[in-house]
Structure formats: C-alpha cells, structure tokens
Design a protein around this motif. Structure first.
Motif, mmCIF file in Angstrom:
data_model
loop_
_atom_site.group_PDB
_atom_site.id
_atom_site.type_symbol
_atom_site.label_atom_id
_atom_site.label_comp_id
_atom_site.label_asym_id
_atom_site.label_seq_id
_atom_site.Cartn_x
_atom_site.Cartn_y
_atom_site.Cartn_z
ATOM 1 N N MET A 58 0.841 -1.198 0.000
ATOM 2 C CA MET A 58 0.000 0.000 0.000
ATOM 3 C C MET A 58 0.875 1.248 0.000
ATOM 4 S SD MET A 58 -2.788 1.223 2.853
ATOM 5 C CE MET A 58 -3.388 2.903 2.935
ATOM 6 N N ASP A 59 0.585 2.177 -0.869
ATOM 7 C CA ASP A 59 1.296 3.454 -0.919
ATOM 8 C C ASP A 59 0.367 4.523 -0.348
ATOM 9 O OD1 ASP A 59 2.472 5.928 -1.705
ATOM 10 O OD2 ASP A 59 3.627 4.849 -3.228
ATOM 11 N N ARG A 60 0.537 4.823 0.935
ATOM 12 C CA ARG A 60 -0.381 5.748 1.609
ATOM 13 C C ARG A 60 -0.379 7.131 0.971
ATOM 14 N NH1 ARG A 60 -2.165 3.824 6.511
ATOM 15 N NH2 ARG A 60 -1.076 1.978 7.324
ATOM 16 N N ALA A 61 0.813 7.616 0.595
ATOM 17 C CA ALA A 61 0.904 8.961 0.042
ATOM 18 C C ALA A 61 0.174 9.057 -1.294
ATOM 19 C CB ALA A 61 2.370 9.358 -0.113
ATOM 20 N N LEU A 62 0.431 8.107 -2.200
ATOM 21 C CA LEU A 62 -0.232 8.144 -3.506
ATOM 22 C C LEU A 62 -1.728 7.900 -3.386
ATOM 23 C CD1 LEU A 62 2.312 6.334 -5.863
ATOM 24 C CD2 LEU A 62 1.824 8.780 -5.695
ATOM 25 N N LEU A 63 -2.117 7.008 -2.473
ATOM 26 C CA LEU A 63 -3.540 6.751 -2.267
ATOM 27 C C LEU A 63 -4.244 8.029 -1.791
ATOM 28 C CD1 LEU A 63 -5.985 4.848 -2.066
ATOM 29 C CD2 LEU A 63 -5.220 4.274 0.264
ATOM 30 N N ALA A 64 -3.633 8.713 -0.819
ATOM 31 C CA ALA A 64 -4.227 9.943 -0.299
ATOM 32 C C ALA A 64 -4.314 11.014 -1.386
ATOM 33 C CB ALA A 64 -3.408 10.454 0.880
ATOM 34 N N ASP A 65 -3.239 11.147 -2.152
ATOM 35 C CA ASP A 65 -3.223 12.166 -3.203
ATOM 36 C C ASP A 65 -4.263 11.865 -4.281
ATOM 37 O OD1 ASP A 65 -1.204 13.424 -1.864
ATOM 38 O OD2 ASP A 65 0.402 12.698 -3.167
ATOM 39 N N PHE A 66 -4.404 10.592 -4.629
ATOM 40 C CA PHE A 66 -5.368 10.205 -5.666
ATOM 41 C C PHE A 66 -6.793 10.496 -5.206
ATOM 42 C CE2 PHE A 66 -8.076 6.855 -7.618
ATOM 43 C CZ PHE A 66 -7.994 7.284 -8.930
ATOM 44 N N LEU A 67 -7.121 10.109 -3.978
ATOM 45 C CA LEU A 67 -8.465 10.353 -3.463
ATOM 46 C C LEU A 67 -8.755 11.848 -3.376
ATOM 47 C CD1 LEU A 67 -8.705 7.651 -0.652
ATOM 48 C CD2 LEU A 67 -9.994 7.709 -2.791
ATOM 49 N N ARG A 68 -7.759 12.604 -2.949
ATOM 50 C CA ARG A 68 -7.960 14.058 -2.840
ATOM 51 C C ARG A 68 -8.201 14.664 -4.215
ATOM 52 N NH1 ARG A 68 -3.486 15.066 -0.918
ATOM 53 N NH2 ARG A 68 -4.056 14.734 1.263
ATOM 54 N N ALA A 69 -7.428 14.228 -5.202
ATOM 55 C CA ALA A 69 -7.595 14.772 -6.552
ATOM 56 C C ALA A 69 -8.957 14.440 -7.126
ATOM 57 C CB ALA A 69 -6.487 14.226 -7.458
ATOM 58 N N ARG A 70 -9.417 13.217 -6.904
ATOM 59 C CA ARG A 70 -10.732 12.816 -7.417
ATOM 60 C C ARG A 70 -11.843 13.568 -6.677
ATOM 61 N NH1 ARG A 70 -8.103 11.891 -10.516
ATOM 62 N NH2 ARG A 70 -9.561 13.288 -11.523
ATOM 63 N N ARG A 71 -11.670 13.759 -5.377
ATOM 64 C CA ARG A 71 -12.668 14.501 -4.592
ATOM 65 C C ARG A 71 -12.765 15.941 -5.080
ATOM 66 N NH1 ARG A 71 -11.826 17.704 -0.174
ATOM 67 N NH2 ARG A 71 -9.740 16.858 0.259
ATOM 68 N N GLU A 72 -11.632 16.561 -5.331
ATOM 69 C CA GLU A 72 -11.627 17.958 -5.740
ATOM 70 C C GLU A 72 -12.096 18.141 -7.177
ATOM 71 O OE1 GLU A 72 -7.626 19.127 -4.962
ATOM 72 O OE2 GLU A 72 -7.947 19.365 -2.791
ATOM 73 N N ALA A 73 -12.067 17.047 -7.965
ATOM 74 C CA ALA A 73 -12.516 17.146 -9.364
ATOM 75 C C ALA A 73 -14.025 17.061 -9.502
ATOM 76 C CB ALA A 73 -11.858 16.047 -10.195
ATOM 77 N N LEU A 74 -14.712 16.629 -8.440
ATOM 78 C CA LEU A 74 -16.166 16.494 -8.488
ATOM 79 C C LEU A 74 -16.843 17.723 -7.888
ATOM 80 C CD1 LEU A 74 -16.826 12.789 -7.402
ATOM 81 C CD2 LEU A 74 -17.277 13.798 -9.641
ATOM 82 N N GLN A 75 -17.991 18.060 -8.430
ATOM 83 C CA GLN A 75 -18.824 19.117 -7.873
ATOM 84 C C GLN A 75 -20.026 18.478 -7.171
ATOM 85 O OE1 GLN A 75 -17.738 22.241 -7.914
ATOM 86 N NE2 GLN A 75 -15.962 21.450 -9.054
ATOM 87 N N PRO A 76 -20.594 19.149 -6.187
ATOM 88 C CA PRO A 76 -21.750 18.583 -5.473
ATOM 89 C C PRO A 76 -22.861 18.130 -6.418
ATOM 90 C CG PRO A 76 -20.974 20.538 -4.344
ATOM 91 C CD PRO A 76 -20.197 20.459 -5.627
ATOM 92 N N GLU A 77 -23.091 18.929 -7.471
ATOM 93 C CA GLU A 77 -24.147 18.592 -8.410
ATOM 94 C C GLU A 77 -23.870 17.270 -9.138
ATOM 95 O OE1 GLU A 77 -22.428 21.361 -8.338
ATOM 96 O OE2 GLU A 77 -23.785 23.035 -7.927
ATOM 97 N N ASP A 78 -22.595 16.918 -9.268
ATOM 98 C CA ASP A 78 -22.229 15.683 -9.967
ATOM 99 C C ASP A 78 -22.691 14.437 -9.225
ATOM 100 O OD1 ASP A 78 -20.951 17.224 -11.885
ATOM 101 O OD2 ASP A 78 -18.999 17.100 -10.884
ATOM 102 N N VAL A 79 -22.871 14.558 -7.934
ATOM 103 C CA VAL A 79 -23.235 13.390 -7.122
ATOM 104 C C VAL A 79 -24.580 13.566 -6.437
ATOM 105 C CG1 VAL A 79 -20.856 12.650 -6.744
ATOM 106 C CG2 VAL A 79 -21.882 14.324 -5.191
ATOM 107 N N GLY A 80 -25.365 14.541 -6.905
ATOM 108 C CA GLY A 80 -26.706 14.722 -6.371
ATOM 109 C C GLY A 80 -26.789 15.471 -5.063
ATOM 110 N N LEU A 81 -25.756 16.253 -4.717
ATOM 111 C CA LEU A 81 -25.757 17.028 -3.485
ATOM 112 C C LEU A 81 -26.026 18.499 -3.790
ATOM 113 C CD1 LEU A 81 -22.640 15.525 -1.636
ATOM 114 C CD2 LEU A 81 -25.049 14.957 -1.281
ATOM 115 N N SER A 82 -26.549 19.191 -2.812
ATOM 116 C CA SER A 82 -26.800 20.624 -2.960
ATOM 117 C C SER A 82 -25.517 21.395 -2.689
ATOM 118 C CB SER A 82 -27.890 21.057 -1.974
ATOM 119 O OG SER A 82 -28.030 22.460 -1.978
#
Length: 281
Positions: free
Chosen positions: A1-25
């Motif tokens: 497991m690469d904790r640093a790359l895993l964290a960076d990947f999740l953060r990048a994917r989270r920041e690439a989404l907008q609330p409207e993309d997942v049905g949130l206000s």
C-alpha cells in the motif's frame, strides 16, 4: 500500500467532483470547488473521521469493501477503480463485461465508416454490428444463434467459416482464435468463455489439441491477411483493431493497401448484393 499516492489520488478525485455531480446541494456558503471530505464519507457510507485518516496518510489499510464504496461514491471509471485498488495493495474485482449491446461510442464510429468493411465483436467473438461492406465481404455474422454466435466455435465446427481463408492459413487462424478465447477464459473461466471451451472440447479434437498448447500470444493483428470471396476472389487486407475495454468490445476495420488489386476489389463491394445499413444483433 502506498499511503501517500492513495491519499493524493483520493484528494484529486474529490476535488474534481462538484456537489451537483453526485446529487448534493451546493449551498450558499461553499467558497471552493470540489467535494468536502465529509461529503465523500456520506457517499461512501463511512465515518468522516475514517475517510479523513485515509487522506491524512494514517489509519488501517482500507478493505476491498471500503475501496469499492469509495469508487462508487467518487464515480470512478473502470481504470480509476483499478488504480485505486492497486494503490491500496489489492487486486481490483473483475470487470463486468457488457456484451449484450453495442456501446454508443462504437456505434458512432461504425456509422461513419460507410461501406468500409468493419465488425464489432464482443469479447467472446460474437458479432454485435457489421457495416454493409462487412456483410458483403464475409456474409451476415449476426444471423447465428446458440454456440454458433461465437466466431471461434464456428471456426472449429463450420467448414463455411474456414472457406473465407486459404487452406494454408487455417492452422494459424485456429491458433489466433484460440488465443483470444483463452484471454476471455482466463478472466472468467466460469462464464461464457468457459461454456464455449467446454462445448468445443466436446466436439472438436482439433480445438482440444490447440487448447493444450496454452498459447497466450500469437502475433497477427498487424499482419497482412488473405481472404477468399466467392465473387471477388482472393483479397489481401489488414485488420485494424480498436478496443473498448469498459464494454468488452473490439472493432475490426478491414483495409487493403492503397492502389493494390485488393483495394480495387474492395471498391467493387458496393455491387455485391447487400441491402440495408449496418447489421446488428
């Protein structure tokens, strides 16, 4: 497991989404784009503290169930999902292939090919779509039922399928079709590929002999191949392959050398009896 790359990947994917993309206000107080950690946690069905620890490069190794929930919550593509699992030290679950329909992308490409011979195959060699040119050149592959829907099964059981190739090329063609079937079988031995293998082993000693070779690579896709047509005679063509891994579909486009006798024969395909547009299952 690469904790640093895993964290960076999740953060990048989270920041690439907008609330409207997942049905949130979005709300009136949001000043930055992307999703908040708390929102990802809700989407994935876990505590905000647990998810935060993953992005902070601490805490336990996420389980496959947790990773699957994150992939779904973050709307990851198949390739992104596999990458997520790899970063966490897991093998991604086997993809579910969807062979029952032609993907929209493949259909759009085929519709623009006109009379150029082209065929969309499922991962098991079932013809899903043919252009007019392909029907005129090879016949209507979508008319078959049962095991005969699959090209590899017809190759070892139907002499008419072999008639499309010169006899001296038959051994290589059989190996090529078997290699493609083995790839599908390795990915899912209990699925459709396993049924095809079982059926062929029961009726074709030739297939059984080739199957026992355990070949996994026979270079062929960029080779100039010979085909036999009842009206046009022998043609030499390349088959260019476009793969849609998410749908488990291949598009083969057949083209001859510019200025060659085979190209001239292909130009006469329009005079060969073939009615209608692309043929699909």
């Amino acid at each position: 497991m690469d904790r640093a790359l895993l964290a960076d990947f999740l953060r990048a994917r989270r920041e690439a989404l907008q609330p409207e993309d997942v049905g949130l206000s979005r709300g009136s107080r949001r000043r930055t784009g992307g999703l908040r950690r708390e929102e990802v946690a809700v989407l994935a069905g876990m505590s905000a503290d647990y998810y935060s620890r993953i992005e902070q490069r601490r805490g336990p190794i996420p389980s496959e169930q947790v990773l699957a929930a994150l992939a779904q919550g973050l709307k990851l593509s198949s390739s992104e999902r596999e990458h997520l699992f790899a970063l966490a030290g897991h093998s991604a679950p086997r993809r579910v292939q969807r062979d029952e329909r032609v993907s929209p992308a493949m259909r759009r490409i085929v519709e623009r090919l006109g009379d150029t011979p082209a065929i969309v195959f499922s991962q098991f060699g079932e013809t899903l779509l043919q252009t007019r040119g392909a029907v005129a050149l090879f016949g209507d592959y979508t008319r078959f039922s049962g095991m005969s829907r699959y090209l590899v099964y017809r190759w070892f059981t139907d002499p008419a399928q072999r008639a499309l190739y010169p006899p001296e090329d038959h051994a290589l063609r059989g190996r090529v079709f078997t290699v493609d079937l083995r790839a599908a079988y390795t990915a899912d031995p209990a699925g459709t590929a396993g049924e095809i293998v079982e059926a062929l082993l029961a009726v074709s000693p030739e297939f059984a002999e080739v199957w026992r070779l355990h070949e996994v690579d026979v270079s062929h896709h960029l080779d100039l191949k010979r085909y036999r047509h009842p009206e046009l005679g022998e043609l030499e063509m390349y088959s260019w392959r476009l793969v849609d891994p998410d749908e488990g579909q291949d598009l083969l486009v057949f083209m001859a050398e510019p200025g060659s006798p085979s190209e001239q024969k292909l130009q006469r395909l329009a005079t060969v009896k073939c009615s209608g547009g692309p043929t699909t299952t």
